[in-house]
Design an enzyme around this catalytic site. Structure first.
Site, PDB file in Angstrom:
ATOM      1  N   LYS A 146      45.957  31.114  34.847  1.00  0.00           N
ATOM      2  CA  LYS A 146      46.683  31.833  33.794  1.00  0.00           C
ATOM      3  C   LYS A 146      47.444  33.009  34.398  1.00  0.00           C
ATOM      4  CE  LYS A 146      42.733  34.696  32.298  1.00  0.00           C
ATOM      5  NZ  LYS A 146      43.342  36.012  32.498  1.00  0.00           N
ATOM      6  N   LYS A 151      38.809  37.791  33.001  1.00  0.00           N
ATOM      7  CA  LYS A 151      39.700  38.122  34.108  1.00  0.00           C
ATOM      8  C   LYS A 151      40.848  38.989  33.589  1.00  0.00           C
ATOM      9  CE  LYS A 151      37.577  35.619  37.240  1.00  0.00           C
ATOM     10  NZ  LYS A 151      36.329  35.436  36.487  1.00  0.00           N
ATOM     11  N   ASP A 152      41.409  39.790  34.474  1.00  0.00           N
ATOM     12  CA  ASP A 152      42.497  40.681  34.100  1.00  0.00           C
ATOM     13  C   ASP A 152      43.659  39.911  33.485  1.00  0.00           C
ATOM     14  OD1 ASP A 152      40.966  41.957  36.391  1.00  0.00           O
ATOM     15  OD2 ASP A 152      42.215  43.631  35.783  1.00  0.00           O
ATOM     16  N   ARG A 153      44.265  40.504  32.482  1.00  0.00           N
ATOM     17  CA  ARG A 153      45.451  39.884  31.878  1.00  0.00           C
ATOM     18  C   ARG A 153      46.648  40.004  32.812  1.00  0.00           C
ATOM     19  NH1 ARG A 153      49.891  41.589  29.499  1.00  0.00           N
ATOM     20  NH2 ARG A 153      49.187  43.758  29.512  1.00  0.00           N
ATOM     21  N   ARG A 168      50.459  46.040  41.396  1.00  0.00           N
ATOM     22  CA  ARG A 168      50.815  45.202  40.251  1.00  0.00           C
ATOM     23  C   ARG A 168      52.236  45.468  39.744  1.00  0.00           C
ATOM     24  NH1 ARG A 168      45.361  43.906  36.787  1.00  0.00           N
ATOM     25  NH2 ARG A 168      43.874  44.819  38.213  1.00  0.00           N
TER      26      ARG A 168
END
Length: 261
Positions: free
Chosen positions: A51, A80-82, A22
């Site tokens: 998003k 869901k993960d930001r 990430r």
């Protein structure tokens, strides 16, 4: 607080490779598939939205404002993960078919209608694409490790993001469970505390099964046709026989967590 999160047992030795996860939101993509086919008619507007770097709850709040409905009228199948690019569905109880005004970082991919609201867990699958940057180490051994994982899978622990930064959500959940008869919290907070507690207990059972190498195989008394673990709640646990004994042993140190759930 003693926790299996401090040192979860591993199914495989640590690989002699390293990299950066990430480095940007584009390095982590999750694509949600619903467990049903929309009816294309009904009271609920279904929106498929991509998003980027946006929190699921934040987007749900924005949809409620856009359509002028209470927050409870907006639903989704799972958070869901930001820090990711996430494609997921939302439902809005509204008569409007207008395209929503979305926050920055969000894009409408599709919309249709459905006969009922989207419920938590109504997901057939989540497909992940994960990019690792700055890869260091023996790529040949990494390829062999990936082949091993593809053949045998991995123990699917709830990750640290469920428990908050430095385990803060876990500490709050333990405090709530110890004092739930004396303190009042919002329905959202209560749901969060129970979700964190269930994930913690699931990890405790899975850690037990990884340690005794039973995580890849069904055992007598397994409630499903694949190895499973409990999401603790009311009612009689579905596990029987050897699995019930294993779960009882794994959860014995956390007995004070079980009754409030």
């Amino acid at each position: 607080m003693s926790s299996p999160l401090d040192a979860l047992p591993r199914a495989y030795p640590i690989a002699a490779t390293s990299g950066t996860l990430r480095a940007s939101v584009e390095d982590f993509l999750v694509d949600e598939t619903l467990a049903f086919v929309p009816t294309a008619a009904g009271e609920h507007l279904l929106l498929r939205i991509e998003k980027r770097g946006v929190n699921t709850e934040f987007l749900a709040d924005a949809l409620a404002r856009t359509y002028g409905v209470p927050r409870v009228a907006v639903s989704f199948a799972g958070r869901k993960d930001r820090r990711a690019v996430a494609r997921q569905w939302f439902s809005v109880h509204t008569v409007s078919d207008a395209e929503p005004e979305l926050p920055a970082g969000c894009e409408l991919l599709a919309q249709t209608r459905h006969a009922r609201k989207l419920r938590r867990g109504e997901i057939e699958s989540n497909a992940f694409t994960i990019r690792i940057c700055d890869l260091l180490g023996d790529r040949t051994s990494l390829g062999a490790r990936l082949a091993l994982l593809a053949a045998n899978g991995v123990p699917n622990y709830f990750g640290p993001q469920r428990f908050g930064r430095d385990g803060a959500n876990l500490a709050r959940a333990e405090h709530y469970l110890a004092n739930h008869r004396r303190i009042r919290v919002s329905a959202f907070e209560r749901g969060l505390h129970l979700s964190v507690a269930r994930a913690f207990l699931f990890n405790a059972v899975l850690a037990h099964r990884v340690a005794d190498d039973s995580w890849r195989h069904c055992l007598p008394g397994e409630p499903l046709t694949t190895p499973s673990g409990p999401l603790w709640g009311r009612g009689r646990p579905p596990a029987q026989g050897r699995v019930a004994e294993l779960e009882a042993a794994a959860l014995h140190p956390f007995a004070h967590w079980l009754t409030p759930l």
